[in-house]
Design a protein around this motif. Structure first.
Motif, mmCIF file in Angstrom:
data_model
loop_
_atom_site.group_PDB
_atom_site.id
_atom_site.type_symbol
_atom_site.label_atom_id
_atom_site.label_comp_id
_atom_site.label_asym_id
_atom_site.label_seq_id
_atom_site.Cartn_x
_atom_site.Cartn_y
_atom_site.Cartn_z
ATOM 1 N N ASP A 37 -24.390 19.023 -38.798
ATOM 2 C CA ASP A 37 -23.465 17.974 -39.219
ATOM 3 C C ASP A 37 -23.284 17.008 -38.053
ATOM 4 O OD1 ASP A 37 -21.275 16.386 -39.914
ATOM 5 O OD2 ASP A 37 -20.316 18.011 -41.018
ATOM 6 N N GLU A 38 -23.796 15.819 -38.191
ATOM 7 C CA GLU A 38 -23.756 14.807 -37.122
ATOM 8 C C GLU A 38 -22.328 14.536 -36.645
ATOM 9 O OE1 GLU A 38 -24.948 12.348 -34.263
ATOM 10 O OE2 GLU A 38 -26.359 13.398 -35.549
ATOM 11 N N HIS A 82 -30.343 19.282 -31.873
ATOM 12 C CA HIS A 82 -30.339 20.353 -30.875
ATOM 13 C C HIS A 82 -29.575 21.548 -31.408
ATOM 14 C CE1 HIS A 82 -32.088 17.769 -27.868
ATOM 15 N NE2 HIS A 82 -31.274 16.829 -28.297
ATOM 16 N N MET A 83 -30.310 22.505 -31.931
ATOM 17 C CA MET A 83 -29.664 23.689 -32.481
ATOM 18 C C MET A 83 -30.202 24.954 -31.827
ATOM 19 S SD MET A 83 -29.279 22.545 -36.500
ATOM 20 C CE MET A 83 -29.244 24.193 -37.044
ATOM 21 N N GLN A 84 -30.849 24.807 -30.675
ATOM 22 C CA GLN A 84 -31.457 25.967 -30.025
ATOM 23 C C GLN A 84 -30.440 27.056 -29.723
ATOM 24 O OE1 GLN A 84 -31.777 22.822 -28.758
ATOM 25 N NE2 GLN A 84 -33.945 22.326 -28.758
ATOM 26 N N THR A 85 -29.296 26.712 -29.182
ATOM 27 C CA THR A 85 -28.275 27.708 -28.839
ATOM 28 C C THR A 85 -27.798 28.420 -30.103
ATOM 29 O OG1 THR A 85 -27.573 26.386 -26.952
ATOM 30 C CG2 THR A 85 -26.054 28.088 -27.732
ATOM 31 N N ALA A 86 -27.542 27.677 -31.150
ATOM 32 C CA ALA A 86 -27.098 28.273 -32.408
ATOM 33 C C ALA A 86 -28.153 29.224 -32.961
ATOM 34 C CB ALA A 86 -26.781 27.191 -33.422
ATOM 35 N N GLN A 87 -29.416 28.851 -32.850
ATOM 36 C CA GLN A 87 -30.487 29.717 -33.340
ATOM 37 C C GLN A 87 -30.548 31.025 -32.561
ATOM 38 O OE1 GLN A 87 -33.676 26.907 -32.965
ATOM 39 N NE2 GLN A 87 -33.537 26.286 -35.114
#
Length: 44
Positions: free
Chosen positions: A20-21, A2-7
């Motif tokens: 990074d898990e 889940h990297m939507q916010t970071a994107q």
């Protein structure tokens, strides 16, 4: 992953992102939100 916010945040900067898990959100069940002074870490 889940990297939507970071994107969304990174749109203007376009800085390479690394997943990074070890930094993922964790669920602590019944201890969620409880101050660490209210339970014994050593018991686990």
């Amino acid at each position: 992953m889940h990297m939507q916010t970071a994107q969304i945040i990174n749109r203007e900067s376009n800085i390479p992102m690394v997943f990074d898990e070890r930094l993922s959100e964790k669920d602590f069940g019944e201890f969620e939100g409880m101050p660490n002074t209210e339970f014994d870490y050593e018991a686990f």
